[in-house]
Design an enzyme around this catalytic site. Sequence first.
Site, PDB file in Angstrom:
ATOM      1  N   CYS A 173      24.181 -16.941   8.304  1.00 38.49           N
ATOM      2  CA  CYS A 173      24.483 -17.297   9.693  1.00 38.49           C
ATOM      3  C   CYS A 173      23.248 -17.244  10.586  1.00 38.49           C
ATOM      4  O   CYS A 173      23.308 -17.648  11.750  1.00 38.49           O
ATOM      5  CB  CYS A 173      25.561 -16.377  10.232  1.00 38.49           C
ATOM      6  SG  CYS A 173      26.993 -16.304   9.157  1.00 38.49           S
ATOM      7  N   HIS A 313      25.757 -13.570  19.489  1.00 38.04           N
ATOM      8  CA  HIS A 313      26.254 -14.076  18.209  1.00 38.04           C
ATOM      9  C   HIS A 313      27.765 -14.236  18.347  1.00 38.04           C
ATOM     10  O   HIS A 313      28.323 -15.238  17.923  1.00 38.04           O
ATOM     11  CB  HIS A 313      25.863 -13.128  17.071  1.00 38.04           C
ATOM     12  CG  HIS A 313      26.157 -13.670  15.713  1.00 38.04           C
ATOM     13  ND1 HIS A 313      25.719 -14.903  15.304  1.00 38.04           N
ATOM     14  CD2 HIS A 313      26.881 -13.174  14.672  1.00 38.04           C
ATOM     15  CE1 HIS A 313      26.139 -15.134  14.062  1.00 38.04           C
ATOM     16  NE2 HIS A 313      26.853 -14.099  13.657  1.00 38.04           N
ATOM     17  N   GLU A 324      27.784  -5.871  17.747  1.00 43.79           N
ATOM     18  CA  GLU A 324      26.837  -6.494  18.678  1.00 43.79           C
ATOM     19  C   GLU A 324      26.776  -5.680  19.974  1.00 43.79           C
ATOM     20  O   GLU A 324      25.700  -5.459  20.520  1.00 43.79           O
ATOM     21  CB  GLU A 324      27.256  -7.951  18.956  1.00 43.79           C
ATOM     22  CG  GLU A 324      26.184  -8.718  19.729  1.00 43.79           C
ATOM     23  CD  GLU A 324      26.340 -10.233  19.621  1.00 43.79           C
ATOM     24  OE1 GLU A 324      27.386 -10.710  19.149  1.00 43.79           O
ATOM     25  OE2 GLU A 324      25.386 -10.935  20.024  1.00 43.79           O
ATOM     26  N   LYS A 345      30.457 -19.662  20.724  1.00 46.50           N
ATOM     27  CA  LYS A 345      31.420 -19.800  19.621  1.00 46.50           C
ATOM     28  C   LYS A 345      32.859 -19.772  20.109  1.00 46.50           C
ATOM     29  O   LYS A 345      33.760 -20.190  19.390  1.00 46.50           O
ATOM     30  CB  LYS A 345      31.199 -18.686  18.587  1.00 46.50           C
ATOM     31  CG  LYS A 345      29.889 -18.833  17.809  1.00 46.50           C
ATOM     32  CD  LYS A 345      29.781 -17.798  16.703  1.00 46.50           C
ATOM     33  CE  LYS A 345      28.452 -17.901  15.961  1.00 46.50           C
ATOM     34  NZ  LYS A 345      27.318 -17.333  16.725  1.00 46.50           N
ATOM     35  N   HIS A 350      32.214 -21.076  14.738  1.00 43.57           N
ATOM     36  CA  HIS A 350      30.995 -20.594  14.082  1.00 43.57           C
ATOM     37  C   HIS A 350      30.450 -21.693  13.174  1.00 43.57           C
ATOM     38  O   HIS A 350      31.022 -21.990  12.132  1.00 43.57           O
ATOM     39  CB  HIS A 350      31.301 -19.331  13.289  1.00 43.57           C
ATOM     40  CG  HIS A 350      30.082 -18.609  12.797  1.00 43.57           C
ATOM     41  ND1 HIS A 350      28.810 -19.164  12.836  1.00 43.57           N
ATOM     42  CD2 HIS A 350      29.929 -17.372  12.272  1.00 43.57           C
ATOM     43  CE1 HIS A 350      27.945 -18.293  12.333  1.00 43.57           C
ATOM     44  NE2 HIS A 350      28.597 -17.204  11.989  1.00 43.57           N
ATOM     45  N   PHE A 409      26.256 -12.636   8.129  1.00 38.91           N
ATOM     46  CA  PHE A 409      27.241 -11.950   7.322  1.00 38.91           C
ATOM     47  C   PHE A 409      26.610 -11.202   6.146  1.00 38.91           C
ATOM     48  O   PHE A 409      27.009 -10.115   5.804  1.00 38.91           O
ATOM     49  CB  PHE A 409      28.176 -13.028   6.772  1.00 38.91           C
ATOM     50  CG  PHE A 409      29.606 -12.676   6.854  1.00 38.91           C
ATOM     51  CD1 PHE A 409      30.103 -12.004   7.946  1.00 38.91           C
ATOM     52  CD2 PHE A 409      30.466 -13.046   5.846  1.00 38.91           C
ATOM     53  CE1 PHE A 409      31.443 -11.693   8.018  1.00 38.91           C
ATOM     54  CE2 PHE A 409      31.810 -12.743   5.914  1.00 38.91           C
ATOM     55  CZ  PHE A 409      32.303 -12.073   6.994  1.00 38.91           C
TER      56      PHE A 409
END
Lengths: 423, 110
Positions: A173, A313, A324, A345, A350, A409
């Site tokens: 990602c 993110h 986060e 997102k 995503h 991830f």
Amino acid sequence: MARFEDHLGRPVVAVTGIGVVTSLGKGKAENWAALTAGKSGIHPITRFPVDHLSTRIAGMVDFLPSSSKGASALTYELAETAAIEAIEESGLSRDDFGGPLFLASPPVELDWHDRLALYKGGANPDTSQRLLEVARAQNSLEMFDTSQFGFIADRLADRFGTTGLPITLSTACASGATAIQLGVEAIRRGECDRALAIGADGSATAEALIRFNLLSALSTSNEVPEKASKPFSKDRDGFVLAEGSAALVLEPLETALARGATILGILRGCGEKADDFHRTRSKPDGSPAIAAVKAALADAGLSEDEIDYINAHGTSTPENDKMEHLSLSTVFGERIARIPISSNKSMIGHTLSAAGAIEAAFSLMTMREGVIPPTINYDNPDPAIPLDVVPNVKREANLRTVLSNSFGFGGQNTCLVMAREPV
Amino acid sequence: MLLDAAGLPQNDLLAVSGASGAHAATAAERAALDARPNIAPRAFATLTGHLKEAQFPFTVALAALAVANKAPYPAFDAGNEKPFEEIPDQVLATTVGYHRFEGVALVRAA
């Protein structure tokens, strides 16, 4: 008079072209209008049967000619479309670009169209023998190429006249941000006068959906697709698989100004840090994400007080958003509650390999336009992670700097720091 | 073109080739090397098979070993590779993919 060297004596890297495609549309204008209107691109999946699947929604790009032609064809078209927009904006040559290419793209597999064509291509009742016979007889270079990781970048390199060996990369990602980082670093090393960095992902296939589902990573809020991606909300239940692309043209500020290019923003710093804790879970103390943010700030020569906005993110998974918040609270202290932070997102889902590039493109546009796209679907704030997520409605703001996070991830974390103006 | 860009020395030069043996790509590499009579190639893939991603790093490592040990490799295939008896202070490493992409590196004694 702008300074052409940064705090470490390296060339300042300017962005002179931006291109983007997401489920919200093709090009910056369509995307920006939808983003600032708080519109979602998430919709029911129609590309393949979804019977018995627990997730039946995605942010797929269904409006391109290659949308039904498999992951390799679509990823190429997404990358090409974004690159054309970016190069045209930069004013550089569309067929003789003259700098290196860094492409973030997903791992590819033989598409089901081709697998089924091989399966049905002969009469031998012994299936495995039949597949071998058909594949040998067909000996299709075209089919073979679609399963090759470097093929898309090879085509793009020929199409745009980039120089040197085209680099294809995958850091999960964080890939899109890594592609930009490699472009920035190539310019800083003095290797080139321009670089083309692209993140593209057209791999929202049935397998991808099922694999992420088996990891319990995807939202199953199928009933109202546009409400499924809800970063930082208490009832967030996973990310929404999506497709898209973004391309940035990067140049040394000095060269760009000398040729009269419009400066769209400055790529001030990049930082990365691997997380070795677990294959999919992040380290409980957040130290890798913290280190990635700190590394990007140090590379940019900025203190944490000098970041005006954070492009999160913000995947909408229970784990990411909590982590986060923890990481950013550690770096920014109490001020984190007052720094606007929003997640693109919430609207586009995503976009995996493309996410870092798309969100860098949107970060640059956010500073340039002086408007922060909101985090939509913020109806049930999570009291454990108090943040100013720019809830549901866009906000005007004078922003000089942005931090854009990509926390992968598989443990790949990359952060980019961008500025509106040269120093 | 790659060989031109590499700035190769004019004297006799040992080359470690990562040629895969794929017909078209290996024939093209051989033609390019044969066009420079000062180059003595050593193609090792018959001994190791093709290492895919590791092929070029391994090729560069073999080139570096020859430079470090001040010793050339014997011909791996005497029917196809000419003798090279000098102490190599520079060795060329080549890689031509079986289907796409190619690169070369010149390894010199420090």
